[in-house]
Motif scaffolding. Structure first.
Motif, PDB file in Angstrom:
ATOM      1  N   ASP A   1       0.844  -1.204   0.025  1.00  0.00           N
ATOM      2  CA  ASP A   1       0.157  -0.054  -0.157  1.00  0.00           C
ATOM      3  C   ASP A   1       0.790   1.391  -0.055  1.00  0.00           C
ATOM      4  N   ALA A   2       2.029   1.339   0.889  1.00  0.00           N
ATOM      5  CA  ALA A   2       3.014   2.211   0.877  1.00  0.00           C
ATOM      6  C   ALA A   2       3.680   2.546  -0.483  1.00  0.00           C
ATOM      7  N   TRP A   3       3.806   1.694  -1.204  1.00  0.00           N
ATOM      8  CA  TRP A   3       4.528   1.569  -2.298  1.00  0.00           C
ATOM      9  C   TRP A   3       3.526   2.153  -3.439  1.00  0.00           C
ATOM     10  N   THR A   4       2.489   1.757  -3.425  1.00  0.00           N
ATOM     11  CA  THR A   4       1.313   2.109  -4.354  1.00  0.00           C
ATOM     12  C   THR A   4       1.051   3.577  -4.192  1.00  0.00           C
ATOM     13  N   MET A   5       1.222   4.114  -2.790  1.00  0.00           N
ATOM     14  CA  MET A   5       0.881   5.652  -2.655  1.00  0.00           C
ATOM     15  C   MET A   5       2.088   6.300  -3.265  1.00  0.00           C
ATOM     16  N   ARG A   6       3.484   5.939  -3.208  1.00  0.00           N
ATOM     17  CA  ARG A   6       4.725   6.455  -3.672  1.00  0.00           C
ATOM     18  C   ARG A   6       4.236   6.708  -5.069  1.00  0.00           C
ATOM     19  N   GLN A   7       3.894   5.527  -5.828  1.00  0.00           N
ATOM     20  CA  GLN A   7       3.796   5.569  -7.200  1.00  0.00           C
ATOM     21  C   GLN A   7       2.755   6.756  -7.628  1.00  0.00           C
ATOM     22  N   LYS A   8       1.481   6.796  -6.876  1.00  0.00           N
ATOM     23  CA  LYS A   8       0.669   7.686  -6.965  1.00  0.00           C
ATOM     24  C   LYS A   8       1.175   9.108  -6.996  1.00  0.00           C
ATOM     25  N   GLU A   9       1.838   9.324  -6.082  1.00  0.00           N
ATOM     26  CA  GLU A   9       2.590  10.794  -5.651  1.00  0.00           C
ATOM     27  C   GLU A   9       3.431  11.098  -6.761  1.00  0.00           C
ATOM     28  N   LEU A  10       4.155  10.282  -7.129  1.00  0.00           N
ATOM     29  CA  LEU A  10       5.012  10.344  -8.497  1.00  0.00           C
ATOM     30  C   LEU A  10       4.352  10.883  -9.668  1.00  0.00           C
ATOM     31  N   LEU A  11       3.288  10.110  -9.975  1.00  0.00           N
ATOM     32  CA  LEU A  11       2.182  10.331 -11.036  1.00  0.00           C
ATOM     33  C   LEU A  11       1.676  11.658 -10.822  1.00  0.00           C
ATOM     34  N   ASP A  12       1.070  12.213  -9.620  1.00  0.00           N
ATOM     35  CA  ASP A  12       0.665  13.578  -9.412  1.00  0.00           C
ATOM     36  C   ASP A  12       1.618  14.430  -9.891  1.00  0.00           C
ATOM     37  N   LEU A  13       2.784  14.480  -9.582  1.00  0.00           N
ATOM     38  CA  LEU A  13       3.861  15.320  -9.589  1.00  0.00           C
ATOM     39  C   LEU A  13       4.128  15.396 -11.054  1.00  0.00           C
ATOM     40  N   LYS A  14       4.187  14.392 -11.893  1.00  0.00           N
ATOM     41  CA  LYS A  14       4.414  14.292 -13.240  1.00  0.00           C
ATOM     42  C   LYS A  14       3.116  15.278 -13.896  1.00  0.00           C
ATOM     43  N   ARG A  15       1.950  14.990 -13.459  1.00  0.00           N
ATOM     44  CA  ARG A  15       0.768  15.398 -14.040  1.00  0.00           C
ATOM     45  C   ARG A  15       0.941  17.286 -13.582  1.00  0.00           C
ATOM     46  N   GLU A  16       1.232  17.653 -12.469  1.00  0.00           N
ATOM     47  CA  GLU A  16       1.385  18.851 -12.121  1.00  0.00           C
ATOM     48  C   GLU A  16       2.630  19.541 -13.095  1.00  0.00           C
ATOM     49  N   HIS A  17       3.464  18.871 -13.589  1.00  0.00           N
ATOM     50  CA  HIS A  17       4.696  19.152 -14.309  1.00  0.00           C
ATOM     51  C   HIS A  17       4.088  19.489 -15.812  1.00  0.00           C
ATOM     52  N   ASP A  18       3.400  18.327 -16.225  1.00  0.00           N
ATOM     53  CA  ASP A  18       2.803  18.365 -17.438  1.00  0.00           C
ATOM     54  C   ASP A  18       1.886  19.591 -17.780  1.00  0.00           C
ATOM     55  N   ASN A  19       1.076  19.857 -16.614  1.00  0.00           N
ATOM     56  CA  ASN A  19       0.209  20.854 -16.923  1.00  0.00           C
ATOM     57  C   ASN A  19       1.003  22.324 -16.938  1.00  0.00           C
ATOM     58  N   ILE A  20       2.076  22.459 -16.153  1.00  0.00           N
ATOM     59  CA  ILE A  20       2.633  23.792 -16.331  1.00  0.00           C
ATOM     60  C   ILE A  20       3.551  24.090 -17.474  1.00  0.00           C
ATOM     61  N   ARG A  21       3.901  22.877 -18.191  1.00  0.00           N
ATOM     62  CA  ARG A  21       4.451  23.030 -19.558  1.00  0.00           C
ATOM     63  C   ARG A  21       3.434  23.099 -20.833  1.00  0.00           C
TER      64      ARG A  21
ATOM     65  N   GLN B   1      -0.136  24.320 -20.218  1.00  0.00           N
ATOM     66  CA  GLN B   1      -1.347  25.042 -20.031  1.00  0.00           C
ATOM     67  C   GLN B   1      -1.172  26.688 -20.054  1.00  0.00           C
ATOM     68  N   PHE B   2      -1.781  27.365 -20.731  1.00  0.00           N
ATOM     69  CA  PHE B   2      -1.604  28.754 -20.915  1.00  0.00           C
ATOM     70  C   PHE B   2      -1.782  29.612 -19.748  1.00  0.00           C
ATOM     71  N   PRO B   3      -1.041  30.356 -19.295  1.00  0.00           N
ATOM     72  CA  PRO B   3      -0.099  31.242 -20.010  1.00  0.00           C
ATOM     73  C   PRO B   3       1.394  30.866 -19.758  1.00  0.00           C
ATOM     74  N   THR B   4       1.545  29.522 -18.835  1.00  0.00           N
ATOM     75  CA  THR B   4       2.938  29.161 -18.418  1.00  0.00           C
ATOM     76  C   THR B   4       3.597  28.417 -19.416  1.00  0.00           C
ATOM     77  N   ASN B   5       2.843  27.744 -20.378  1.00  0.00           N
ATOM     78  CA  ASN B   5       3.512  27.263 -21.442  1.00  0.00           C
ATOM     79  C   ASN B   5       4.312  28.385 -22.397  1.00  0.00           C
ATOM     80  N   LEU B   6       3.758  29.504 -22.302  1.00  0.00           N
ATOM     81  CA  LEU B   6       4.697  30.453 -23.135  1.00  0.00           C
ATOM     82  C   LEU B   6       6.017  30.712 -22.513  1.00  0.00           C
TER      83      LEU B   6
END
Length: 179
Positions: free
Chosen positions: A119-139, A141-146
Motif C-alpha cells: 500500500d505504501a509503495w502504491t501511494m509513492r507511485q501515485k505521488e510520483l504520477l501526481d507530480l508528473k501531472r503537475e509538471h505536464d500542466n505547467i508545461r 497550459q496557457f500562459p505558463t506554456n509561453l
C-alpha cells in the motif's frame, strides 16, 4: 506639462508595469517548473529506495516465519518419534491426545507487512504520477506554456507486473485465481 509628455509617460508606465508583470510570471513559471522537475527526480530516487526496503522487509520477515515453520516441524517429528516412532498412526494418536498451541502471529505479522508495504509503495507511485501531472500542466497550459512550454517532458518509471501490462494490452483480466 505638455500633453505629449503625459502620454509618453503613461505609455512608458504601462509598458513598465507590463514588463514587471510578464517578468514576474516568467520567474514564477520557471521556478515552479524547476521545483517540480527536482521533486520528480527526488521522488524517482525515493521510490527506488522504498521498493528496495519493501522487499527487504518482506524477505526478512518471511525468513523468520520459515525458521519458525522448521522449528515447529522438528518439535512435531521429535515428539512423534518419542511417542513410538512415525510408523503407523503414532502421529495421529499424538494429535488426538494433545494439539499444541501454535503461535501464528508471525505469519499474520508477515501478511500485515506485505499489505502495508504494498500500500505504501502504491501511494509513492501515485505521488510520483501526481507530480508528473503537475509538471505536464505547467508545461502545456496557457500562459505558463509561453515561458516553459519548450522544456522536455519528464519520463517517470512506474513499476507494475507483466500481468498488468498484458491486461492493459488486451483490455481483459480473466485470471481470478488467487494462487
Amino acid at each position: 506639462m505638455k500633453k505629449s509628455t503625459i502620454i509618453t509617460l503613461a505609455v512608458v508606465g504601462v509598458l513598465a508595469v507590463a514588463a514587471v508583470v510578464i517578468g514576474s510570471m516568467w520567474v514564477s513559471a520557471h521556478n515552479r517548473e524547476v521545483a517540480l522537475r527536482n521533486a520528480i527526480t527526488a521522488k524517482q530516487k525515493d521510490n527506488t529506495s522504498e521498493f528496495d526496503n519493501m522487499f527487504k522487509k518482506i524477505s526478512q520477515s518471511a525468513q523468520v516465519t520459515e525458521g519458525q515453520k522448521n522449528a515447529l516441524k522438528e518439535i512435531f517429528v521429535s515428539y512423534a518419534q518419542a511417542r513410538g516412532g512415525v510408523q503407523g498412526n503414532a502421529v495421529m494418536k499424538w494429535l488426538q491426545e494433545s494439539v499444541p498451541n501454535v503461535d501464528t502471529s508471525t505469519f499474520k505479522n508477515l501478511q500485515n507487512i506485505i499489505t502495508a508495504s504494498r500500500d505504501a509503495w502504491t501511494m509513492r507511485q501515485k505521488e510520483l504520477l501526481d507530480l508528473k501531472r503537475e509538471h505536464d500542466n505547467i508545461r502545456t497550459q496557457f500562459p505558463t506554456n509561453l515561458f516553459v512550454g519548450g522544456r522536455p517532458a519528464i519520463e517517470v518509471t512506474i513499476v507494475t507486473s507483466s500481468r498488468t501490462d498484458e491486461s492493459f494490452k488486451t483490455g481483459k483480466d480473466d485470471n481470478t485465481k488467487v494462487f
